[in-house]
Write an enzyme that holds these catalytic residues in place. Sequence first.
Site, PDB file in Angstrom:
ATOM      1  CE  LYS A  42      23.918  -0.788  29.496  1.00 15.11           C
ATOM      2  NZ  LYS A  42      23.081  -1.394  30.584  1.00 15.11           N
ATOM      3  N   GLY A  43      22.903  -0.810  22.602  1.00 16.67           N
ATOM      4  CA  GLY A  43      22.092  -1.547  21.635  1.00 16.67           C
ATOM      5  C   GLY A  43      22.820  -2.211  20.480  1.00 16.67           C
ATOM      6  CD  GLU A  98      22.652   3.966  17.494  1.00 16.72           C
ATOM      7  OE1 GLU A  98      22.913   2.998  18.219  1.00 16.72           O
ATOM      8  OE2 GLU A  98      22.444   5.107  17.928  1.00 16.72           O
ATOM      9  CG  ASP A  99      20.453   0.094  18.632  1.00 15.71           C
ATOM     10  OD1 ASP A  99      20.641   1.292  18.326  1.00 15.71           O
ATOM     11  OD2 ASP A  99      19.917  -0.244  19.709  1.00 15.71           O
ATOM     12  CG  ASP A 102      13.056   6.910  16.803  1.00 18.82           C
ATOM     13  OD1 ASP A 102      12.338   5.907  16.870  1.00 18.82           O
ATOM     14  OD2 ASP A 102      12.628   8.053  16.969  1.00 18.82           O
ATOM     15  CE  LYS A 130      11.807   2.877  15.406  1.00 21.30           C
ATOM     16  NZ  LYS A 130      11.276   3.298  16.712  1.00 21.30           N
ATOM     17  CG  ASP A 158      16.926  -1.364  25.953  1.00 21.42           C
ATOM     18  OD1 ASP A 158      17.042  -0.669  24.921  1.00 21.42           O
ATOM     19  OD2 ASP A 158      16.824  -0.861  27.088  1.00 21.42           O
ATOM     20  NE  ARG A 164      20.515  -3.675  26.489  1.00 23.54           N
ATOM     21  CZ  ARG A 164      20.351  -2.464  25.958  1.00 23.54           C
ATOM     22  NH1 ARG A 164      20.279  -2.336  24.659  1.00 23.54           N
ATOM     23  NH2 ARG A 164      20.256  -1.404  26.723  1.00 23.54           N
TER      24      ARG A 164
HETATM   25  P1  5GP Z   1      17.313   8.568  18.364  1.00 21.63           P
HETATM   26  O1  5GP Z   1      18.226   9.480  19.123  1.00 21.63           O
HETATM   27  O2  5GP Z   1      17.703   8.392  16.920  1.00 21.63           O
HETATM   28  O3  5GP Z   1      15.885   9.005  18.500  1.00 21.63           O
HETATM   29  O4  5GP Z   1      17.337   7.177  19.098  1.00 21.63           O
HETATM   30  C1  5GP Z   1      18.340   6.280  18.964  1.00 21.63           C
HETATM   31  C2  5GP Z   1      18.305   5.271  20.092  1.00 21.63           C
HETATM   32  O5  5GP Z   1      16.993   5.096  20.590  1.00 21.63           O
HETATM   33  C3  5GP Z   1      18.731   3.903  19.609  1.00 21.63           C
HETATM   34  O6  5GP Z   1      20.112   3.736  19.766  1.00 21.63           O
HETATM   35  C4  5GP Z   1      17.939   2.984  20.510  1.00 21.63           C
HETATM   36  O7  5GP Z   1      18.647   2.759  21.698  1.00 21.63           O
HETATM   37  C5  5GP Z   1      16.687   3.756  20.825  1.00 21.63           C
HETATM   38  N1  5GP Z   1      15.551   3.343  19.962  1.00 21.63           N
HETATM   39  C6  5GP Z   1      15.003   4.023  18.931  1.00 21.63           C
HETATM   40  N2  5GP Z   1      13.991   3.348  18.382  1.00 21.63           N
HETATM   41  C7  5GP Z   1      13.910   2.187  19.064  1.00 21.63           C
HETATM   42  C8  5GP Z   1      13.051   1.033  18.950  1.00 21.63           C
HETATM   43  O8  5GP Z   1      12.167   0.904  18.100  1.00 21.63           O
HETATM   44  N3  5GP Z   1      13.276   0.044  19.848  1.00 21.63           N
HETATM   45  C9  5GP Z   1      14.240   0.116  20.807  1.00 21.63           C
HETATM   46  N4  5GP Z   1      14.349  -0.935  21.633  1.00 21.63           N
HETATM   47  N5  5GP Z   1      15.061   1.172  20.951  1.00 21.63           N
HETATM   48  C10 5GP Z   1      14.896   2.201  20.076  1.00 21.63           C
END
Ligand code: 5GP
Length: 178
Positions: A42-43, A98-99, A102, A130, A158, A164
């Site tokens: 959703k982000g 994508e928002d 990470d 990140k 979120d 959000r």
């Molecule tokens: P990844 O799979 O790259 O570790 O994570 C991606 C998802 O994790 C993002 O779409 C988001 O929903 C969530 N996410 C990662 N870092 C953050 C953060 O600092 N804050 C929030 N609210 N969500 C995050």
Amino acid sequence: MYDAIEHILFDETEISNAVNRIACSVNNDYENEQLVVIGVLKGSFIFLADLIRKLDIDFTIDFIRASSYGENTESAGNVRIISDISENIENSNVLLVEDIIDTGYTLSYIVDYLRGFSPLSIRICTLFDKPCKRVIPIKPDYAGIVIDDRFIVGYGLDYNEKYRGIPYVGVPKFDPKK
Ligand code: 5GP
């Protein structure tokens, strides 16, 4: 200032500038091309809504939703698609929106999944990145703002489905790992 926010990291102007920079690059790169913009729910919905209103190219919109974190703040790598795209993307240029990236687990899973539909191209666009947290080596083609290892909320991002709607991005007062 919202109660849950300890301090603002990026205000509306900084976010808007980042969105404009990305839109400018996307407009240049896809000039005279058809594009399917796919928002990762959703982000990304607020970022996507702002971004597409700055695009002056031909595009359609679709969405995909993957689960990864659940109620945790760290991706466990067990990603699955819980809401699929509805458009045919075969031979189309795809821009994934994508928002935040990470670990990279979510997006790399989604990219591999979408490759199965034989699109012409897939590029990745993220508002926040990140890179220091990356486990899977995935690099966005467009990244708005690079941040270090901290948990942020607001502007679509979120914590347990809350915050959000905050118009800026901030660091929460609470410890998101608890
Ligand atoms: P990844 O799979 O790259 O570790 O994570 C991606 C998802 O994790 C993002 O779409 C988001 O929903 C969530 N996410 C990662 N870092 C953050 C953060 O600092 N804050 C929030 N609210 N969500 C995050």
